[in-house]
Scaffold this active site. Structure first.
Site, PDB file in Angstrom:
ATOM      1  N   LYS A 107       0.913  -1.147   0.195  1.00 18.64           N
ATOM      2  CA  LYS A 107       0.124   0.107  -0.023  1.00 18.64           C
ATOM      3  C   LYS A 107       0.819   1.198   0.029  1.00 18.64           C
ATOM      4  O   LYS A 107       2.036   1.274   0.379  1.00 18.64           O
ATOM      5  CB  LYS A 107      -0.901   0.063   1.196  1.00 18.64           C
TER       6      LYS A 107
HETATM    7  P1  NAD Z   1     -12.915   8.273  -2.524  1.00 23.95           P
HETATM    8  O1  NAD Z   1     -11.935   9.227  -2.277  1.00 23.95           O
HETATM    9  O2  NAD Z   1     -13.296   8.172  -3.986  1.00 23.95           O
HETATM   10  O3  NAD Z   1     -14.301   8.565  -1.814  1.00 23.95           O
HETATM   11  C1  NAD Z   1     -14.298   8.855  -0.321  1.00 23.95           C
HETATM   12  C2  NAD Z   1     -15.505   9.336   0.020  1.00 23.95           C
HETATM   13  O4  NAD Z   1     -15.579   9.580   1.484  1.00 23.95           O
HETATM   14  C3  NAD Z   1     -15.388  10.945  -0.674  1.00 23.95           C
HETATM   15  O5  NAD Z   1     -16.575  11.199  -1.254  1.00 23.95           O
HETATM   16  C4  NAD Z   1     -15.248  11.783   0.729  1.00 23.95           C
HETATM   17  O6  NAD Z   1     -15.882  12.913   0.659  1.00 23.95           O
HETATM   18  C5  NAD Z   1     -16.163  10.784   1.679  1.00 23.95           C
HETATM   19  N1  NAD Z   1     -15.407  11.009   3.017  1.00 23.95           N
HETATM   20  C6  NAD Z   1     -14.289  11.352   3.447  1.00 23.95           C
HETATM   21  N2  NAD Z   1     -14.321  11.493   4.779  1.00 23.95           N
HETATM   22  C7  NAD Z   1     -15.695  11.479   5.544  1.00 23.95           C
HETATM   23  C8  NAD Z   1     -16.160  11.433   6.405  1.00 23.95           C
HETATM   24  N3  NAD Z   1     -15.384  11.817   7.679  1.00 23.95           N
HETATM   25  N4  NAD Z   1     -17.685  11.070   6.510  1.00 23.95           N
HETATM   26  C9  NAD Z   1     -18.205  10.604   5.605  1.00 23.95           C
HETATM   27  N5  NAD Z   1     -17.769  10.747   4.397  1.00 23.95           N
HETATM   28  C10 NAD Z   1     -16.590  10.982   4.166  1.00 23.95           C
HETATM   29  O7  NAD Z   1     -12.440   6.943  -2.073  1.00 23.95           O
HETATM   30  P2  NAD Z   1     -12.918   5.644  -2.516  1.00 23.95           P
HETATM   31  O8  NAD Z   1     -11.569   5.052  -3.473  1.00 23.95           O
HETATM   32  O9  NAD Z   1     -14.022   5.305  -2.627  1.00 23.95           O
HETATM   33  O10 NAD Z   1     -12.448   4.763  -1.081  1.00 23.95           O
HETATM   34  C11 NAD Z   1     -13.298   4.673  -0.094  1.00 23.95           C
HETATM   35  C12 NAD Z   1     -12.926   3.484   0.872  1.00 23.95           C
HETATM   36  O11 NAD Z   1     -12.767   2.248   0.060  1.00 23.95           O
HETATM   37  C13 NAD Z   1     -11.323   3.643   1.448  1.00 23.95           C
HETATM   38  O12 NAD Z   1     -11.352   2.838   2.666  1.00 23.95           O
HETATM   39  C14 NAD Z   1     -10.478   2.710   0.490  1.00 23.95           C
HETATM   40  O13 NAD Z   1      -9.122   2.304   0.960  1.00 23.95           O
HETATM   41  C15 NAD Z   1     -11.732   1.604   0.193  1.00 23.95           C
HETATM   42  N6  NAD Z   1     -11.279   0.813  -1.089  1.00 23.95           N
HETATM   43  C16 NAD Z   1     -11.091   1.590  -2.273  1.00 23.95           C
HETATM   44  C17 NAD Z   1     -11.143   0.821  -3.392  1.00 23.95           C
HETATM   45  C18 NAD Z   1     -10.973   1.446  -4.827  1.00 23.95           C
HETATM   46  O14 NAD Z   1     -10.875   0.818  -5.644  1.00 23.95           O
HETATM   47  N7  NAD Z   1     -11.198   2.866  -5.176  1.00 23.95           N
HETATM   48  C19 NAD Z   1     -10.808  -0.601  -3.378  1.00 23.95           C
HETATM   49  C20 NAD Z   1     -10.889  -1.115  -2.342  1.00 23.95           C
HETATM   50  C21 NAD Z   1     -10.929  -0.546  -1.050  1.00 23.95           C
END
Ligand code: NAD
Length: 477
Positions: A107
């Site tokens: 990561k």
């Molecule tokens: P992203 O940045 O696209 O979205 C995150 C969202 O959460 C944003 O809209 C942000 O405004 C919101 N956010 C931030 N702080 C917040 C809070 N305190 N309360 C409510 N909302 C809040 O990120 P993502 O890629 O969707 O990732 C989200 C989660 O999923 C993370 O934990 C990431 O590790 C996990 N994840 C992502 C992927 C991927 O393919 N993108 C894959 C596996 C896991």
């Protein structure tokens, strides 16, 4: 906020690992080898921006190299730190093993608020960070392949791929150095939606098992289930969209940075997302739904399924006792702390764990990496051949019907579907669906049949750790 007495994210992951390891027959040496994080590289670099030098801190952590390349996203957030990156790298090891993608876990992260910089500045910062990692083989098609995570997406991955290609001009597999690229830059159809799509497939598979649904005390079927989603970013948006548009779920609340919007009749996710895009990512003012400034409190509202899809540690010792959802699917990584996990289990809440629930991203990343190494789009060779065989069958059936005066015809809708060969998107979704079903069944088997296994998380760890251990053993460790 998370309770001060709680373990850190990294410790939380280790404690969850220990719950599973207790039930396994691993030698203490091997157990420790699997648990520890192999290495973490910290880099501080300067970029000249707005007339002065800005210094940034970034990390790339490698948890386990039992298989290579290692894989894991790059996160852009101010909260990024070594403990978090190592926890996420460990989860990647277990996740890859659970869904059988042939990678070790890694990561990366950069301490930055991406909203403070314009696109050109972000490109300069990303290229410089990538340069630092590439020159140490921490980005490399055969050794370490990043992907998007919070705060990064297709755009950043395209810059990283280009930076690698500039520094490795004769590497024919250069595009495989990173996944999550846009399709025009070597990406694959269906990668952007993949993690949210995986959450949908995971829930569909869970609801195929009435025995499991009963453990959560829910009625059968996804139709009409009341869902609360935290975070309408890449993962949360796609999960909410697909569940509401394709499975009849009602998204009764969405929680974001600036609070939550609630509508017991179900929110229109597409309209909400468009509103956020127009209003700087804010929910406030969205017409037709009630806005609550205290978003975290909405996690405690009654619902059938809770989907934390934003960040880690949001369900903690301080609020776990008040969570009412009987089923939580961890779309984010680590949204439930170790202590909260115990409280929720005590209450009978079923938790579909992160390492399974959000594995759609790495699964489709695996397909993208294979596509880049094979230098050909999925379906390019087979699609028309498949259509030709189907057409042969349809024409023969229609001929028989006419010759024998049987008087039946195939419906245009059936013909259209049957005569369409699988394109890349269809194949990717099929591969993802198969992966999510197979991994669930592996976890479920352990959950229901292995002595002492109380929950899906421990089951998931047992499946993953067994596979990592088998790989180490076969290497002679
Ligand atoms: P992203 O940045 O696209 O979205 C995150 C969202 O959460 C944003 O809209 C942000 O405004 C919101 N956010 C931030 N702080 C917040 C809070 N305190 N309360 C409510 N909302 C809040 O990120 P993502 O890629 O969707 O990732 C989200 C989660 O999923 C993370 O934990 C990431 O590790 C996990 N994840 C992502 C992927 C991927 O393919 N993108 C894959 C596996 C896991």
């Amino acid at each position: 906020m998370q309770h001060a007495a709680e373990p850190s994210f990294r410790e939380s992951v280790d404690l969850m690992f220990n719950r599973a390891a207790r039930l396994m027959d691993l030698s203490p040496g091997l157990e420790q080898k699997i648990r520890v994080c192999n290495s973490t590289y910290t880099v501080r670099f300067g970029v000249r921006l707005r007339g002065k030098i800005e210094t940034f801190t970034g990390y790339r952590s490698v948890h386990s190299e039992h298989m290579e390349p290692v894989k894991g996203g790059i996160r852009y957030a101010l909260s990024v730190n070594q403990d978090e990156v190592e926890a996420l790298a460990a989860l990647m090891t277990y996740k890859c093993a659970l869904v059988e993608t042939p990678f070790g876990g890694s990561k990366g992260g950069l301490c930055i608020d991406p909203r403070q910089w314009d696109e050109h500045e972000l490109e300069q910062i990303t290229r410089r960070f990538a340069y630092e990692l590439i020159k140490r083989d921490l980005i490399h098609p055969a050794q370490n392949v990043p992907a998007p995570d919070m705060g990064t997406g297709e755009r950043e991955m395209a810059w990283i791929a280009d930076q690698y290609a500039r520094m490795n001009t004769t590497d024919i597999n250069a595009k495989a150095c990173v996944t999550g690229k846009p399709p025009h830059a070597g990406g694959i159809q269906g990668r952007v939606e993949a993690t949210g799509r995986g959450v949908q497939f995971a829930l569909r598979e869970f609801f195929r098992h009435p025995e499991d649904v009963a453990k959560a005390g829910l009625a059968e079927g996804l139709e009409g289930k009341r869902v609360i989603v935290q975070g309408l970013g890449n993962v949360g948006y796609h999960a909410a969209k697909f569940l509401s548009e394709e499975d009849g779920c009602k998204i009764i609340a969405v929680i974001e940075r600036d609070g939550a919007v609630l509508d017991p009749k179900g929110l229109d996710i597409e309209a909400l997302r468009q509103w956020m895009t127009k209003n700087g990512g804010l929910l406030a003012g969205y017409p037709g739904a009630r806005h609550v400034p205290d978003g975290a409190a909405v996690l405690e509202e009654p619902c059938d399924i809770l989907i934390p899809a934003a960040l880690e540690g949001v369900i903690h010792l301080g609020n776990a006792g008040r969570i009412k959802a009987p089923l939580i699917i961890e779309a984010a990584n680590g949204p439930i702390t170790f202590g909260a996990d115990a409280i929720l289990r005590e209450k009978g809440c079923v938790i579909i764990p992160d390492m399974y629930a959000n594995a759609g991203g790495v699964t489709v990343s695996y397909f993208e990496w294979v596509k880049n190494l094979s230098h050909i789009r999925f379906g390019r060779m087979q699609r028309r051949a498949e259509e030709a065989r189907s057409r042969l069958l349809v024409e023969e059936l229609e001929r028989l019907s006419a010759d024998q005066h049987l008087g039946w015809t195939l419906s245009p809708d059936f013909k259209q579907k049957f005569l369409t060969g699988s394109d890349e998107l269809a194949l990717v979704r099929s591969g993802l669906d198969d992966t999510m079903r197979t991994a669930y069944q592996a976890m479920r088997e352990v959950w229901h049949n292995r002595e002492g296994v109380e929950d899906l998380r421990v089951a998931a760890y047992i499946v993953s750790i067994s596979r990592v251990a088998a790989t180490y053993r076969s290497k002679g460790l």
